[in-house]
Scaffold this active site. Sequence first.
Site, PDB file in Angstrom:
ATOM      1  N   CYS A  52      52.774 111.181  36.029  1.00 40.99           N
ATOM      2  CA  CYS A  52      53.621 110.406  36.060  1.00 40.99           C
ATOM      3  C   CYS A  52      54.149 110.006  34.857  1.00 40.99           C
ATOM      4  O   CYS A  52      54.173 110.000  33.610  1.00 40.99           O
ATOM      5  CB  CYS A  52      53.295 108.739  36.622  1.00 40.99           C
ATOM      6  SG  CYS A  52      53.016 109.818  37.999  1.00 40.99           S
ATOM      7  N   ARG A  75      57.110 115.167  33.794  1.00 44.30           N
ATOM      8  CA  ARG A  75      55.794 114.842  33.810  1.00 44.30           C
ATOM      9  C   ARG A  75      55.714 114.073  35.630  1.00 44.30           C
ATOM     10  O   ARG A  75      54.636 114.512  35.945  1.00 44.30           O
ATOM     11  CB  ARG A  75      55.321 113.309  33.379  1.00 44.30           C
ATOM     12  CG  ARG A  75      55.346 113.530  31.545  1.00 44.30           C
ATOM     13  CD  ARG A  75      55.229 112.034  30.955  1.00 44.30           C
ATOM     14  NE  ARG A  75      53.966 111.439  31.370  1.00 44.30           N
ATOM     15  CZ  ARG A  75      52.774 112.013  30.645  1.00 44.30           C
ATOM     16  NH1 ARG A  75      52.897 112.892  29.575  1.00 44.30           N
ATOM     17  NH2 ARG A  75      52.234 111.179  31.382  1.00 44.30           N
ATOM     18  N   TRP A  77      54.509 112.082  39.885  1.00 45.26           N
ATOM     19  CA  TRP A  77      53.915 112.870  40.835  1.00 45.26           C
ATOM     20  C   TRP A  77      52.934 112.759  41.523  1.00 45.26           C
ATOM     21  O   TRP A  77      51.758 112.208  40.466  1.00 45.26           O
ATOM     22  CB  TRP A  77      53.133 114.232  39.191  1.00 45.26           C
ATOM     23  CG  TRP A  77      52.608 115.190  39.754  1.00 45.26           C
ATOM     24  CD1 TRP A  77      50.943 115.286  39.869  1.00 45.26           C
ATOM     25  CD2 TRP A  77      52.884 116.763  40.006  1.00 45.26           C
ATOM     26  NE1 TRP A  77      50.810 116.421  40.081  1.00 45.26           N
ATOM     27  CE2 TRP A  77      51.792 117.386  40.504  1.00 45.26           C
ATOM     28  CE3 TRP A  77      53.687 116.493  40.517  1.00 45.26           C
ATOM     29  CZ2 TRP A  77      51.818 118.772  40.394  1.00 45.26           C
ATOM     30  CZ3 TRP A  77      54.036 118.332  40.436  1.00 45.26           C
ATOM     31  CH2 TRP A  77      53.125 118.677  41.014  1.00 45.26           C
ATOM     32  N   ASN A 113      50.885 104.958  36.127  1.00 44.04           N
ATOM     33  CA  ASN A 113      50.564 106.479  35.851  1.00 44.04           C
ATOM     34  C   ASN A 113      48.618 106.656  36.027  1.00 44.04           C
ATOM     35  O   ASN A 113      48.379 106.290  34.549  1.00 44.04           O
ATOM     36  CB  ASN A 113      51.080 106.827  34.293  1.00 44.04           C
ATOM     37  CG  ASN A 113      51.053 108.376  33.943  1.00 44.04           C
ATOM     38  OD1 ASN A 113      50.169 109.039  35.187  1.00 44.04           O
ATOM     39  ND2 ASN A 113      50.630 108.541  33.322  1.00 44.04           N
ATOM     40  N   GLY A 114      48.466 107.552  36.901  1.00 45.78           N
ATOM     41  CA  GLY A 114      46.553 107.143  36.875  1.00 45.78           C
ATOM     42  C   GLY A 114      46.440 106.917  38.018  1.00 45.78           C
ATOM     43  O   GLY A 114      46.635 107.316  39.184  1.00 45.78           O
ATOM     44  N   GLU A 168      41.774 137.605  34.820  1.00 42.44           N
ATOM     45  CA  GLU A 168      42.515 136.662  34.356  1.00 42.44           C
ATOM     46  C   GLU A 168      43.290 137.074  33.059  1.00 42.44           C
ATOM     47  O   GLU A 168      45.562 136.671  33.016  1.00 42.44           O
ATOM     48  CB  GLU A 168      42.638 135.086  34.372  1.00 42.44           C
ATOM     49  CG  GLU A 168      42.861 134.139  33.928  1.00 42.44           C
ATOM     50  CD  GLU A 168      43.954 133.540  35.245  1.00 42.44           C
ATOM     51  OE1 GLU A 168      45.027 133.347  34.404  1.00 42.44           O
ATOM     52  OE2 GLU A 168      43.735 134.438  36.141  1.00 42.44           O
ATOM     53  N   LYS A 224      47.239 136.547  32.559  1.00 46.88           N
ATOM     54  CA  LYS A 224      47.979 136.873  32.062  1.00 46.88           C
ATOM     55  C   LYS A 224      48.552 137.514  31.242  1.00 46.88           C
ATOM     56  O   LYS A 224      50.565 137.039  30.902  1.00 46.88           O
ATOM     57  CB  LYS A 224      47.090 135.602  30.790  1.00 46.88           C
ATOM     58  CG  LYS A 224      46.552 134.311  31.429  1.00 46.88           C
ATOM     59  CD  LYS A 224      47.937 133.444  31.810  1.00 46.88           C
ATOM     60  CE  LYS A 224      47.872 132.336  32.704  1.00 46.88           C
ATOM     61  NZ  LYS A 224      47.849 132.501  34.230  1.00 46.88           N
ATOM     62  N   GLU A 253      51.810 139.217  32.972  1.00 48.46           N
ATOM     63  CA  GLU A 253      52.691 137.859  33.180  1.00 48.46           C
ATOM     64  C   GLU A 253      53.869 137.690  32.522  1.00 48.46           C
ATOM     65  O   GLU A 253      55.397 138.085  31.784  1.00 48.46           O
ATOM     66  CB  GLU A 253      52.582 136.672  33.667  1.00 48.46           C
ATOM     67  CG  GLU A 253      51.909 136.465  34.860  1.00 48.46           C
ATOM     68  CD  GLU A 253      51.093 135.720  34.876  1.00 48.46           C
ATOM     69  OE1 GLU A 253      51.172 135.308  36.693  1.00 48.46           O
ATOM     70  OE2 GLU A 253      50.547 134.790  34.864  1.00 48.46           O
ATOM     71  N   HIS A 300      33.725 154.582  35.914  1.00 46.75           N
ATOM     72  CA  HIS A 300      34.430 155.367  37.023  1.00 46.75           C
ATOM     73  C   HIS A 300      35.820 155.630  36.504  1.00 46.75           C
ATOM     74  O   HIS A 300      36.468 155.229  37.967  1.00 46.75           O
ATOM     75  CB  HIS A 300      33.770 154.649  38.397  1.00 46.75           C
ATOM     76  CG  HIS A 300      32.571 154.306  38.710  1.00 46.75           C
ATOM     77  ND1 HIS A 300      31.565 155.248  39.202  1.00 46.75           N
ATOM     78  CD2 HIS A 300      32.345 153.887  37.943  1.00 46.75           C
ATOM     79  CE1 HIS A 300      30.885 154.715  39.803  1.00 46.75           C
ATOM     80  NE2 HIS A 300      30.124 154.223  38.250  1.00 46.75           N
ATOM     81  N   LYS A 302      57.416 129.700  40.159  1.00 45.20           N
ATOM     82  CA  LYS A 302      56.303 129.322  39.918  1.00 45.20           C
ATOM     83  C   LYS A 302      55.346 129.113  40.983  1.00 45.20           C
ATOM     84  O   LYS A 302      54.830 129.589  41.060  1.00 45.20           O
ATOM     85  CB  LYS A 302      56.864 128.211  39.121  1.00 45.20           C
ATOM     86  CG  LYS A 302      55.427 126.994  38.909  1.00 45.20           C
ATOM     87  CD  LYS A 302      54.826 127.151  38.332  1.00 45.20           C
ATOM     88  CE  LYS A 302      53.616 126.127  37.488  1.00 45.20           C
ATOM     89  NZ  LYS A 302      52.669 127.016  36.617  1.00 45.20           N
TER      90      LYS A 302
END
Length: 617
Positions: A2, A27, A84, A110-111, A490, A494, A497, A513, A612
């Site tokens: 946050c 944030r 957040w 924040n936490g 992955e 990446k 993308e 193969h 996103k």
Amino acid sequence: MCGIIAYVGRKKCKNILLGGLKRLEYRGYDSSGIAIITGEMGNPGHPGNHKIRIVKEAGKINILENKLDNLDVDGNCGIGHTRWATHGRPTGLNAHPHEADNGGIAVVHNGIIENYAELKEELEKEGHRFISETDTEVIPHLLEKYNKGDLLEAMQKVIKKIKGSGAIVAISKNNPEELVGARVFSPLIAGVSEDGNFLASDIPAVLEYTDNFIVINDFETVRLTGERVEIYNRDGKLVKRKPFKVDWDIISAEKGGYEDFMLKEIFEQPYGVKETMRGRLTDGRLNFDELNLTPEQIKNLEKIQIIACGSSYHAALIGKQVIEKWARIPVEVDFSSEYRYRNPLIGRNCLFIAITQSGETVDTLAAIRGVKSKGAGLVAVTNVVGSSVAREADSVIYTHAGPEIGVCATKTFTAQIIIMYLMGLYLARVNGGIKKGEFEKLIDELEAIPDRIQTVLNEADKIKRIADETYKYTCFLFMGRIFGLPAALEGALKLKEISYIHAEGYPAGEMKHGPIALTDEKTLVVGIMPVDSVYDKMLSNIQEVKARKATIFSIIGGNDKKTKKYADYVFRVPETFEEFYAILTIIPIQLYSYYIAKNLDRNVDQPRNLAKSVTVE
């Protein structure tokens, strides 16, 4: 994660707080709010002249701004917060600031407070009344309880009482010309200027007003007035620390000095992993009750079905392997976009897990609705509190990676992997699938993973040099086996993308193969090959593609001394257990894709044709 902003000084603070919140919106952006002490300044002896006015709203900061435009709220001391959500839905009631019963103290935080439930119960027995779903609300009540006229002394008692993490800033109507703050494992900085002083989560929030800053360290408390900054250590002794000057501009400061949000988020992964483990794995003790299954239900599980899309699907593949290896429970992994259109068999003793970063992925939502319509229970793994999947699941496991601005999953992906590790170990401990000694060794090593990730990030320049020499290749093949396979998949995703280069990820044993037909001097092969149970097989596969004149980049680990004979480039990750190479090898792959894309002048934060969250078919 946050954002916090606070000011005390000569100027009116409403616009300062709003401007800071806008700078911190990356944030957190599900709700925001401010608290300002109103009344005539310079009259601290008459607290009755002062009140704390709190204005907060769910949604983007512009909603809060529009509301404030129609209100006469301003003063010289105030706090602001952009949220957040980690505890409680993203609603106006759960938004910060939070206040105590009598409205005399307001707090932003924040936490995560791990022991908030027992603190809340204790305070309720003493007559305190709670109105939100958040963990933060215990803080103003504790401050009210301990405050005997000195808010700083009360704060020093509070941070010894709470467990978890937090940057905390508080104001009191009885002390209208001061801010009090504390830091426990969450960032907090003080900004110093001639017109007043600031507290904030990040430098960008106040860079418009000052370039002189002081970093507050863990377990320190701080008192600010318009003229001075006082910092106290955990023993309550005054600490002298000179401000430092920064030369960032506003734009670079929002990214913490990094060129792009994606790079910033790659480097935030040690923190994101720690936050995701916090409260679940502490000093060798594993607590995963949020899975919401009884020991009997776990022991009776016949199958686990995981559904996901994109990077989340690759995290699910890692989950499949560790759950089967440790807990000895069969696991199936399926693409949500395929699962939703089938008529799958759902057994009575089957656990369904949906993994989605945003909690809004349309195919995953459709798939879980189909599952629930057949009476099955569902566990959701997501990064967003209050998201659709969180509301529809029977139980929710949150990753605590913080908001991710870059379109490509980086820190949210590794946080999902951590959840898979924790879940696998928890299930294995409950059903007896793993011996105590092995369990303890795995737990010890898992706790060390954030430091192992940091070790890899410390050598990012080596990855950059390799990318600088190989970015012109137009065909990339990523290959791995067992725990290296999800990393290979992955890696290919990446690179596609953000660089728009053709890349494929394959099980190394499948190369003969078909894919090996593509291999020639124009191909670059990325081999995920730490020293593990399939290392010798991977070494043989590398030799096969080398014989076809491919260029080889191998990500190795441990004391590997053989691969260099066949690879053109190597990067070594720290030695760890076979299962945990799955997360360590991801880090250099992320960096490699990033640096190749930058060499090609791509927009890594907003790659073409991608969003996103995939919220439409």
